[in-house]
Design a protein around this motif. Structure first.
Motif, mmCIF file in Angstrom:
data_model
loop_
_atom_site.group_PDB
_atom_site.id
_atom_site.type_symbol
_atom_site.label_atom_id
_atom_site.label_comp_id
_atom_site.label_asym_id
_atom_site.label_seq_id
_atom_site.Cartn_x
_atom_site.Cartn_y
_atom_site.Cartn_z
ATOM 1 N N TYR A 102 -4.123 -1.490 12.818
ATOM 2 C CA TYR A 102 -3.616 -2.855 12.937
ATOM 3 C C TYR A 102 -3.031 -3.316 11.605
ATOM 4 N N SER A 104 -2.057 -6.173 9.182
ATOM 5 C CA SER A 104 -2.393 -7.553 8.873
ATOM 6 C C SER A 104 -1.786 -7.937 7.515
ATOM 7 N N LYS A 119 -4.314 -14.211 12.495
ATOM 8 C CA LYS A 119 -4.334 -12.785 12.139
ATOM 9 C C LYS A 119 -5.776 -12.324 11.905
ATOM 10 N N GLU A 123 -7.942 -9.435 13.794
ATOM 11 C CA GLU A 123 -8.711 -8.379 13.126
ATOM 12 C C GLU A 123 -10.119 -8.281 13.714
ATOM 13 N N ILE A 135 -7.733 -1.309 9.709
ATOM 14 C CA ILE A 135 -6.974 -2.535 9.487
ATOM 15 C C ILE A 135 -6.305 -2.418 8.116
ATOM 16 N N ARG A 137 -4.139 -4.504 5.457
ATOM 17 C CA ARG A 137 -3.601 -5.787 4.996
ATOM 18 C C ARG A 137 -2.549 -5.517 3.918
ATOM 19 N N CYS A 193 -11.123 -1.630 6.374
ATOM 20 C CA CYS A 193 -10.139 -2.681 6.166
ATOM 21 C C CYS A 193 -9.541 -2.434 4.786
#
Length: 259
Positions: A102, A104, A119, A123, A135, A137, A193
């Motif tokens: 994903y 982000s 957003k 998540e 994830i 970012r 993440c």
């Protein structure tokens, strides 16, 4: 082992570059698009589906080993990001467990800006699912700096550029971001993440000065003390990740290639 890769948002700015790099590495990505007869990169396959409506998603996810989830809409993020992701997750067949990557934004966990909050909620949906996930970012793209920050403040008639003051950025090039995303497919998903940013940090005045030099415009730079949740993101420093510098395409190189 060759994997089947589904890309949502594959006709968008970042998604197109992700698809290009997947093809370059010998993959045949599947691009989820809501438009009939959509044009996708040569070497990719289009499949029609709508995240918000939840249509066509069962077919799109039926054979996916990896889902690179780029789709997003700042103007309608509650429906596209949150509800669209919920629809995507629920459409995945029970006998499949794709790696969901994903995309982000750096700082979404530290801002009250509505788009960032949505957003972050997205998540959390992915993290709470049973699927292996990563994830990523990312800081702002060079294109964002040019088209959302600098050009709106340009006054050609009076030869000045007006910019919200005290902002800083760590812009990353879309090509570098896409390369990082594509390379993450090879990593074993551990629910991580990750945060990445460009190779350099600049104040908004430094970005503008370099832009004006490349365009040959001898314009004055005027500070604007505009107050909004949007502008304050870039004053607070939550959009920076200097410990996670990524890529080689700097702001001057981007300008040279673009202008």
């Amino acid at each position: 082992m060759k994997q089947t890769i589904l890309v949502t948002g594959g006709t968008g700015t970042l998604g197109k570059q992700v698809v290009k790099q997947l093809i370059k590495q010998g993959n045949t990505p599947i691009v989820l698009t809501s438009k009939e007869n959509a044009t996708v990169e040569e070497g990719a396959t289009a499949v029609v589906g709508n995240l918000t409506l939840g249509t066509g998603l069962n077919e799109a996810t039926a054979i996916a080993d990896v889902i690179i989830h780029c789709a997003s809409n700042p103007r309608n993020s509650a429906e596209v990001d949150i509800q669209g992701t919920a629809n995507l997750l629920s459409a995945i067949p029970t006998d499949r467990s794709p790696h969901i990557i994903y995309i982000s934004i750096c700082g979404v966990d530290k801002s009250t800006y509505a788009y960032y909050q949505n957003k972050l909620a997205t998540e959390k949906l992915i993290a709470a699912s049973s699927f292996p996930h990563t994830i990523i970012r990312i800081t702002q793209f060079h294109d964002f700096i040019l088209h959302r920050i600098l050009l709106p403040g340009l006054n050609e008639q009076e030869s000045f550029i007006e910019l919200p003051d005290k902002m800083s950025f760590q812009p990353i090039d879309i090509q570098d971001a896409a390369a990082y995303i594509v390379n993450s497919i090879r990593e074993v998903p551990q629910g991580a993440c990750l945060t990445i940013g460009g190779p350099e940090v600049f104040t908004v005045r430094e970005l503008a000065t370099t832009y004006l030099a490349y365009t040959g415009k001898e314009y004055a730079i005027r500070d604007l003390s505009a107050q909004s949740d949007f502008h304050n993101i870039f004053r607070s420093g939550i959009n920076l990740t200097p410990e996670n510098k990524t890529g080689t395409i700097t702001w001057p190189i981007f300008l040279q290639n673009t202008l």
